[in-house]
Design a protein around this motif. Structure first.
Motif, short mmCIF file in Angstrom:
data_model
loop_
_atom_site.label_atom_id
_atom_site.label_comp_id
_atom_site.label_asym_id
_atom_site.label_seq_id
_atom_site.Cartn_x
_atom_site.Cartn_y
_atom_site.Cartn_z
N GLY A 12 0.69 -1.16 -0.11
CA GLY A 12 0.04 -0.02 -0.07
C GLY A 12 0.84 1.24 -0.07
N PHE A 13 1.96 1.35 0.83
CA PHE A 13 2.79 2.54 0.99
C PHE A 13 3.72 2.55 -0.34
CE2 PHE A 13 1.93 2.41 5.52
CZ PHE A 13 1.47 3.60 5.94
N PHE A 14 4.04 1.51 -0.72
CA PHE A 14 5.00 1.21 -1.99
C PHE A 14 3.95 1.89 -3.22
CE2 PHE A 14 6.91 -1.44 -5.54
CZ PHE A 14 7.95 -0.73 -5.50
N ASN A 15 2.64 1.75 -3.30
CA ASN A 15 1.71 2.53 -4.18
C ASN A 15 1.70 3.85 -4.24
OD1 ASN A 15 1.13 0.11 -5.78
ND2 ASN A 15 -1.02 0.03 -4.84
N ILE A 16 1.86 4.39 -2.84
CA ILE A 16 1.78 5.71 -2.83
C ILE A 16 2.92 6.39 -3.16
CG2 ILE A 16 1.69 7.59 -1.20
CD1 ILE A 16 -0.15 5.96 0.71
N ILE A 17 4.13 5.74 -2.96
CA ILE A 17 5.34 6.10 -3.37
C ILE A 17 5.61 6.33 -5.00
CG2 ILE A 17 7.84 5.77 -3.38
CD1 ILE A 17 7.66 4.42 -0.70
N ILE A 18 5.05 5.44 -5.74
CA ILE A 18 4.73 5.06 -7.08
C ILE A 18 3.90 6.27 -7.51
CG2 ILE A 18 4.56 3.74 -9.09
CD1 ILE A 18 5.31 1.48 -7.46
N ILE A 25 -0.79 13.69 -13.46
CA ILE A 25 -1.42 13.16 -14.75
C ILE A 25 -3.02 13.50 -14.74
CG2 ILE A 25 -2.16 10.98 -16.11
CD1 ILE A 25 0.19 9.74 -15.29
N ASN A 26 -3.35 13.56 -13.95
CA ASN A 26 -5.07 14.02 -13.46
C ASN A 26 -6.01 13.40 -14.39
OD1 ASN A 26 -4.77 15.91 -11.50
ND2 ASN A 26 -3.98 17.51 -12.86
N ASN A 27 -5.67 12.07 -14.71
CA ASN A 27 -6.61 11.20 -15.28
C ASN A 27 -6.53 9.77 -14.68
OD1 ASN A 27 -7.42 8.88 -17.01
ND2 ASN A 27 -7.57 10.41 -18.60
N LEU A 28 -7.49 9.38 -13.92
CA LEU A 28 -7.55 8.13 -13.08
C LEU A 28 -7.48 6.98 -13.53
CD1 LEU A 28 -8.10 7.09 -10.14
CD2 LEU A 28 -10.54 6.94 -10.60
N VAL A 29 -7.92 6.85 -14.99
CA VAL A 29 -7.59 5.59 -15.48
C VAL A 29 -5.98 5.36 -16.02
CG1 VAL A 29 -8.09 4.04 -17.67
CG2 VAL A 29 -10.01 5.23 -16.35
N ILE A 30 -5.48 6.43 -16.40
CA ILE A 30 -4.20 6.51 -16.74
C ILE A 30 -3.13 6.29 -15.64
CG2 ILE A 30 -2.34 7.87 -17.72
CD1 ILE A 30 -4.29 8.73 -19.77
N GLU A 31 -3.69 6.96 -14.50
CA GLU A 31 -2.96 6.90 -13.17
C GLU A 31 -2.91 5.52 -12.70
OE1 GLU A 31 -3.75 11.44 -11.38
OE2 GLU A 31 -4.97 9.67 -10.72
N LEU A 32 -4.07 4.87 -12.67
CA LEU A 32 -4.29 3.41 -12.24
C LEU A 32 -3.40 2.58 -13.11
CD1 LEU A 32 -8.13 3.46 -11.56
CD2 LEU A 32 -6.29 3.13 -10.18
N PHE A 33 -3.49 2.73 -14.33
CA PHE A 33 -2.54 1.92 -15.05
C PHE A 33 -1.21 2.05 -14.94
CE2 PHE A 33 -0.25 0.69 -18.97
CZ PHE A 33 -0.77 -0.71 -19.12
N ALA A 34 -0.87 3.29 -14.80
CA ALA A 34 0.62 3.47 -14.78
C ALA A 34 1.17 2.96 -13.35
CB ALA A 34 0.83 5.05 -14.77
N VAL A 35 0.30 3.18 -12.25
CA VAL A 35 1.19 2.81 -11.08
C VAL A 35 0.87 1.19 -11.00
CG1 VAL A 35 0.51 2.49 -8.63
CG2 VAL A 35 0.13 4.83 -9.90
N GLY A 36 -0.17 0.57 -11.44
CA GLY A 36 -0.08 -0.91 -11.42
C GLY A 36 1.13 -1.34 -12.53
N PHE A 37 1.29 -0.76 -13.58
CA PHE A 37 2.40 -1.22 -14.48
C PHE A 37 3.84 -0.97 -13.69
CE2 PHE A 37 5.80 -0.72 -17.61
CZ PHE A 37 5.23 -1.57 -18.60
N MET A 38 3.89 0.22 -13.29
CA MET A 38 5.24 0.70 -12.52
C MET A 38 5.53 -0.22 -11.36
SD MET A 38 6.81 2.46 -14.62
CE MET A 38 8.29 2.88 -13.60
N LYS A 39 4.42 -0.64 -10.57
CA LYS A 39 4.67 -1.21 -9.35
C LYS A 39 5.13 -2.60 -9.56
CE LYS A 39 1.92 -4.20 -6.13
NZ LYS A 39 2.28 -5.32 -7.05
N HIS A 40 4.83 -3.24 -10.52
CA HIS A 40 5.45 -4.77 -10.74
C HIS A 40 6.64 -4.60 -11.44
CE1 HIS A 40 4.25 -9.06 -11.62
NE2 HIS A 40 4.97 -8.96 -12.68
N PHE A 41 6.86 -3.61 -12.25
CA PHE A 41 8.23 -3.50 -13.04
C PHE A 41 9.25 -2.98 -11.94
CE2 PHE A 41 11.27 -1.44 -15.72
CZ PHE A 41 11.69 -2.52 -16.40
N ILE A 42 8.95 -2.24 -11.18
CA ILE A 42 9.96 -1.66 -10.06
C ILE A 42 10.16 -2.78 -9.32
CG2 ILE A 42 10.30 -0.20 -8.13
CD1 ILE A 42 8.94 2.09 -9.87
N SER A 43 9.25 -3.66 -8.62
CA SER A 43 9.02 -4.58 -7.83
C SER A 43 9.93 -5.42 -8.35
CB SER A 43 7.89 -5.18 -7.66
OG SER A 43 6.93 -4.63 -6.79
#
Length: 124
Positions: A12-18, A25-43
């Motif tokens: 949860g905190f890792f998501n906030i950092i990402i 970005i100010n577009n929820l769908v793009i933010e959701l996708f970007a955080v999910g994508f980056m979370k997996h890649f950075i992990s």
């Protein structure tokens, strides 16, 4: 159970950092996708996935995904799906991304997604 909850809070905190550097970005769908994508890649890059392999499969295992980009795309899409549901209840984006990471971690454990990850990505 304590380990699962501790990991979920960490994610949860890792998501906030990402999310923080992506908040412009100010577009929820793009933010959701970007955080999910980056979370997996950075992990993968920083060794969080290796932690899972060593913790749940044994100390001789490492994360060696065969197609990290496809996995990141699926995680991004999963974040959109769950995130849009949560966004109906939560207005604050930081709280949304914390609860999104927390809940997806729990959901993934209970529905066997973590086990699929361990079977396909953890190799000696």
């Amino acid at each position: 159970m304590i380990r699962l909850l501790t990991e979920a809070v960490f994610i949860g905190f890792f998501n906030i950092i990402i999310y923080y550097p992506l908040s412009f970005i100010n577009n929820l769908v793009i933010e959701l996708f970007a955080v999910g994508f980056m979370k997996h890649f950075i992990s993968y890059l920083i060794g969080i996935q290796n932690y899972y392999c060593k913790t749940y499969r044994g100390s001789n295992y490492q994360s060696k995904p065969s197609n990290i980009i496809i996995e990141c795309l699926f995680e991004g899409l999963f974040f959109i799906y769950v995130g849009l549901l949560l966004s109906k209840l939560i207005d604050n984006r930081y709280l949304l991304f914390f609860l999104l990471g927390f809940s997806i971690h729990i959901i993934s454990e209970f529905y066997g997604i973590h086990n699929l990850f361990l079977m396909h990505n953890c190799k000696k």
